[in-house]
Design a protein around this motif. Structure first.
Motif, PDB file in Angstrom:
ATOM      1  N   MET A  43     -25.329  -7.871  34.689  1.00  0.00           N
ATOM      2  CA  MET A  43     -26.034  -7.676  33.421  1.00  0.00           C
ATOM      3  C   MET A  43     -26.221  -6.193  33.120  1.00  0.00           C
ATOM      4  O   MET A  43     -26.152  -5.755  31.967  1.00  0.00           O
ATOM      5  N   PHE A  44     -26.458  -5.408  34.153  1.00  0.00           N
ATOM      6  CA  PHE A  44     -26.627  -3.969  33.973  1.00  0.00           C
ATOM      7  C   PHE A  44     -25.556  -3.232  34.769  1.00  0.00           C
ATOM      8  O   PHE A  44     -25.379  -3.490  35.960  1.00  0.00           O
ATOM      9  N   VAL A  45     -24.857  -2.327  34.110  1.00  0.00           N
ATOM     10  CA  VAL A  45     -23.824  -1.527  34.751  1.00  0.00           C
ATOM     11  C   VAL A  45     -24.097  -0.059  34.433  1.00  0.00           C
ATOM     12  O   VAL A  45     -24.153   0.324  33.262  1.00  0.00           O
ATOM     13  N   ASP A  46     -24.300   0.737  35.472  1.00  0.00           N
ATOM     14  CA  ASP A  46     -24.463   2.184  35.276  1.00  0.00           C
ATOM     15  C   ASP A  46     -23.087   2.817  35.194  1.00  0.00           C
ATOM     16  O   ASP A  46     -22.261   2.661  36.108  1.00  0.00           O
ATOM     17  N   ILE A  47     -22.849   3.540  34.108  1.00  0.00           N
ATOM     18  CA  ILE A  47     -21.535   4.136  33.865  1.00  0.00           C
ATOM     19  C   ILE A  47     -21.667   5.658  33.884  1.00  0.00           C
ATOM     20  O   ILE A  47     -22.515   6.230  33.186  1.00  0.00           O
ATOM     21  N   LYS A  48     -20.823   6.297  34.674  1.00  0.00           N
ATOM     22  CA  LYS A  48     -20.826   7.754  34.801  1.00  0.00           C
ATOM     23  C   LYS A  48     -19.568   8.316  34.158  1.00  0.00           C
ATOM     24  O   LYS A  48     -18.456   7.968  34.551  1.00  0.00           O
ATOM     25  N   ASP A  49     -19.749   9.184  33.156  1.00  0.00           N
ATOM     26  CA  ASP A  49     -18.596   9.872  32.563  1.00  0.00           C
ATOM     27  C   ASP A  49     -18.665  11.350  32.915  1.00  0.00           C
ATOM     28  O   ASP A  49     -19.457  11.755  33.777  1.00  0.00           O
ATOM     29  N   LYS A  50     -17.857  12.152  32.270  1.00  0.00           N
ATOM     30  CA  LYS A  50     -17.778  13.568  32.652  1.00  0.00           C
ATOM     31  C   LYS A  50     -19.049  14.339  32.346  1.00  0.00           C
ATOM     32  O   LYS A  50     -19.244  15.454  32.855  1.00  0.00           O
ATOM     33  N   THR A  51     -19.955  13.761  31.531  1.00  0.00           N
ATOM     34  CA  THR A  51     -21.158  14.483  31.140  1.00  0.00           C
ATOM     35  C   THR A  51     -22.419  13.965  31.798  1.00  0.00           C
ATOM     36  O   THR A  51     -23.447  14.636  31.768  1.00  0.00           O
ATOM     37  N   GLY A  52     -22.374  12.771  32.358  1.00  0.00           N
ATOM     38  CA  GLY A  52     -23.589  12.212  32.937  1.00  0.00           C
ATOM     39  C   GLY A  52     -23.516  10.698  33.047  1.00  0.00           C
ATOM     40  O   GLY A  52     -22.433  10.106  33.062  1.00  0.00           O
ATOM     41  N   LYS A  53     -24.687  10.044  33.060  1.00  0.00           N
ATOM     42  CA  LYS A  53     -24.769   8.605  33.288  1.00  0.00           C
ATOM     43  C   LYS A  53     -25.470   7.917  32.137  1.00  0.00           C
ATOM     44  O   LYS A  53     -26.418   8.454  31.547  1.00  0.00           O
ATOM     45  N   ILE A  54     -25.006   6.706  31.822  1.00  0.00           N
ATOM     46  CA  ILE A  54     -25.672   5.862  30.836  1.00  0.00           C
ATOM     47  C   ILE A  54     -25.489   4.405  31.250  1.00  0.00           C
ATOM     48  O   ILE A  54     -24.532   4.059  31.939  1.00  0.00           O
ATOM     49  N   GLN A  55     -26.427   3.586  30.848  1.00  0.00           N
ATOM     50  CA  GLN A  55     -26.416   2.181  31.245  1.00  0.00           C
ATOM     51  C   GLN A  55     -25.747   1.312  30.192  1.00  0.00           C
ATOM     52  O   GLN A  55     -25.915   1.535  28.994  1.00  0.00           O
TER      53      GLN A  55
END
Length: 507
Positions: A88-100
């Protein structure tokens, strides 16, 4: 441990196979007949286009209240760093930081819920949905579409910071960068340092050039080379230990200000300050001498430090260094005298110099000339204490074959080494421009080489010929980009500022 790793990989392979068996198609724009031939390689699409990034979303919606939804739809992409509550919740990390990402079954269509069942930590994913803030205050993208865009078959470590085998961080540097933000920031800062160096020289009207890395004759520095063989020419070549001689040839050719940033290779030991391949900077300026080069290096370090750090100050251990202050300039023999009370200029012979060294507990019996005694005493008793910026001036003539004889003392040359933090970061010369004297210096190097000194330079007839065409009085400097990066990032070892350092072969 190996069996555990294999079990995790097999689990991920099973999920990959499940996606393939369900004909998961991340290529909806491809014709069916083409898809038939590529489907077994899914889910690895040709491209995916995010239109938003974590940091900019966090900034844009920083005033969004807890529990509030927006109608703003975005597409994000990155690596799944955590999967909670059955996806249900996935933490996603891109080149700038993290968002859920919030993958709620009432919002996310069933076809994407099926894909979600195959997600693992480490997978690259793409999410399209609307921006909201959860009742607990977490900025979130409520997923309306969820894609796996690169299935990871390897398991990320749970706590990469805590690895006791530090060597593993360098062997799998890509994992280090995924898990360790400090490592990533050090490398990004190192890249900015190189960029700032380049901008500095361009602003001073220097021309950036490229010179050969394969040299028919080893030269430009005293070091052990790597040797390779060119089959078509049937000749041995040396990976360059320095670009110096080629850059000077360009000055002879009328390019008054040139610089080069590139790789050098030295077949020597590895320690916290040395790697067999490293990034060197060299620059040459016609109508200048080593005093002008001292001014240039001081200005360069000041510019780069301020550009990258936003200040002229940084710490070396507990000591604060401020490069805004004038750099001290002192001769090597005076620094030795300050630390040891011996004056090596008073030694008229090699034996006298060795005796002086022995009087302070240094065995210089293996030194073959006065200059090497001076260098050995300096290395053992002075170098580590040079924390604040200093130019160690006026090196011995018999260990510096490419610098002009000192205008006041023929035993010395106009050559200095630059030190910060107890570490040499660069050097500079009043360049030797007399071709007859240069030949004599090379011949002395050849004799030393024949007597077993495999770091001594070779006789380069083409370089002497270039000097005979008229080499203007010039100043030259060299600097280790890796070492400057160590200082400005606080790295304790050169390995931390090199993306893929040289490592011992692993069994």
């Amino acid at each position: 441990m190996a069996n555990e790793v294999n079990i995790h990989r097999e689990s991920r392979l099973t999920k990959l196979k499940t996606l393939q068996e369900k004909n998961y198609n991340p290529y909806p724009y491809l014709k069916k007949y083409y898809y038939k031939y590529v489907r077994n390689y899914n889910p690895y699409p040709y491209r995916f286009v995010p239109n938003a990034y974590a940091a900019e979303l966090q900034e844009k919606y920083k005033e969004l209240e807890a529990g509030a939804d927006t109608e703003d739809r975005v597409t994000i992409a990155g690596r799944a760093m955590a999967v909670r509550n059955s996806g249900m919740f996935v933490d996603i990390k891109d080149k700038t930081g993290k968002i859920q990402a919030f993958c709620y079954k009432k919002i996310l269509p069933e076809e994407y819920q099926e894909i979600l069942k195959s997600v693992d930590v480490g997978d690259m994913v793409g999410v399209t949905g609307f921006v909201r803030r959860t009742p607990r205050g977490e900025l979130t993208v409520a997923a309306e579409k969820f894609d796996i865009i690169a299935k990871s078959l390897q398991t990320l470590p749970e706590k990469f910071h805590g690895l006791t085998d530090v060597d593993a961080r360098y062997r799998q540097r890509y994992v280090d960068f995924i898990m360790n933000e400090d490592s990533k920031e050090i490398f990004k800062k190192r890249c900015r340092i190189t960029s700032a160096v380049r901008r500095y020289f361009e602003s001073k009207d220097f021309l950036e050039v490229e010179t050969p890395m394969l040299h028919p004759i080893m030269g430009g520095a005293n070091a052990k080379p790597f040797i390779t063989h060119h089959n078509a020419l049937d000749m041995d070549l040396y990976l360059r230990i320095a670009p110096e001689l080629y850059l000077k040839k360009l000055v002879v050719g009328g390019f008054d200000r040139v610089f080069e940033i590139g790789r050098n290779f030295r077949n020597e030991g590895i320690d916290k300050n040395h790697n067999p391949e490293f990034t060197g900077l060299e620059a040459y300026q016609a109508y200048a001498d080593y005093n002008d080069m001292a001014d240039l290096i001081e200005d360069l370090i000041r510019f780069v430090t301020n550009d990258v750090l936003g200040t002229t100050k940084f710490n070396v251990g507990e000591h604060e260094v401020d490069v805004a202050k004038p750099f001290r300039r002192e001769s090597i023999v005076n620094l030795i005298k300050e630390k040891t009370d011996i004056d090596l200029l008073q030694a008229e012979t090699l034996e006298q110099a060795q005796s002086m060294a022995k009087s302070i507990g240094i065995d210089a019996g293996d030194c073959t000339c006065w200059g090497k005694v001076v260098q050995k005493v300096f290395d053992e008793r002075v170098e580590a204490s040079l924390v604040d910026p200093i130019f160690v001036m006026d090196m011995p003539r018999d260990v510096s074959p490419l610098a002009k004889t000192h205008r006041e003392n023929p035993r010395l040359v106009e050559h200095f080494d630059a030190y910060i933090g107890g570490m040499e970061i660069g050097c500079a010369y009043s360049e030797l421009s007399n071709p007859l004297e240069q030949r004599e210096r090379f011949e002395a190097e050849v004799a030393a080489r024949e007597n077993g000194d495999d770091e001594a330079q070779m006789l380069d007839e083409d370089f002497i010929n270039a000097l005979e065409n008229g080499f203007p009085p010039s100043g030259g400097m060299g600097m280790g980009i890796d070492r400057v990066s160590m200082l400005l990032t606080g790295a304790e070892t050169i390995r931390d500022v090199i993306a893929f350092p040289t490592l011992r072969k692993k069994d």
